[in-house]
Design an enzyme around this catalytic site. Sequence first.
Site, PDB file in Angstrom:
ATOM      1  N   CYS A  13      13.317 -56.472  32.928  1.00 41.85           N
ATOM      2  CA  CYS A  13      11.993 -55.854  32.750  1.00 41.85           C
ATOM      3  C   CYS A  13      11.902 -54.450  33.317  1.00 41.85           C
ATOM      4  O   CYS A  13      10.824 -53.869  33.317  1.00 41.85           O
ATOM      5  CB  CYS A  13      10.919 -56.737  33.373  1.00 41.85           C
ATOM      6  SG  CYS A  13      10.924 -56.680  35.182  1.00 41.85           S
ATOM      7  N   CYS A  61      13.169 -61.574  40.340  1.00 41.53           N
ATOM      8  CA  CYS A  61      12.313 -60.425  40.072  1.00 41.53           C
ATOM      9  C   CYS A  61      10.849 -60.858  40.106  1.00 41.53           C
ATOM     10  O   CYS A  61      10.481 -61.862  39.506  1.00 41.53           O
ATOM     11  CB  CYS A  61      12.676 -59.847  38.708  1.00 41.53           C
ATOM     12  SG  CYS A  61      11.533 -58.581  38.132  1.00 41.53           S
ATOM     13  N   CYS A  77      22.651 -60.520  47.823  1.00 39.69           N
ATOM     14  CA  CYS A  77      23.874 -60.614  47.016  1.00 39.69           C
ATOM     15  C   CYS A  77      23.451 -60.746  45.554  1.00 39.69           C
ATOM     16  O   CYS A  77      22.966 -61.793  45.140  1.00 39.69           O
ATOM     17  CB  CYS A  77      24.670 -61.829  47.492  1.00 39.69           C
ATOM     18  SG  CYS A  77      26.233 -62.026  46.666  1.00 39.69           S
TER      19      CYS A  77
HETATM   20 ZN   LIG Z   1      12.388 -58.350  36.001  1.00 38.90          ZN
END
Ligand SMILES: [Zn+2]
Length: 167
Positions: free
Chosen positions: A86, A131, A154
């Site tokens: 995104c 995210c 990581c």
């Molecule tokens: Zn994203």
Amino acid sequence: MKRRLFLGLLGSAGAAGLMPSVGWGFPRLSLEAAPGLDRLELSRDEWRERLTPEQFEILRDHGTEPPFSSPLDKEWREGEYRCAGCDLLLFESAMKYDSGTGWPSYFEHVEGHLLSQLDFSLIWPRREYHCARCGGHQGHVFNDGPEPTGLRWCNNGLALKFVPATA
Ligand SMILES: [Zn+2]
């Protein structure tokens, strides 16, 4: 037979960069999404159209790329690391360090742009993060990173898009 399975599990855990976290010392983090962050919610079919099959496996199915497979592991130019799903800014080059694990690693992240949860898919818990905008799986965070945070984010290189700074 059982022994082989156990060794296989240990092997894959080691390959996933987990061995330093043995001892249940996973970080306790309470992360909140940045205020006003617009969520991006798409169907699995829509994600399939948007991502390569390799990116889909990591971002939408919690996959992990092989170590030392991403060119971003050795990317040291100045720039931004954005979510491949995104485009949300997740890390800046100043937050990156060489952990030696074979995955792009960061000791800090852009606050409010990552969320985390416990992941019990292996024999001990791991701290998975994703995210904050699209929910895409990025990687796992460990508490064996350098100062000042002591954290090691990581990250799968395939889940990131590097945007070099313009000189
Ligand atoms: Zn994203």
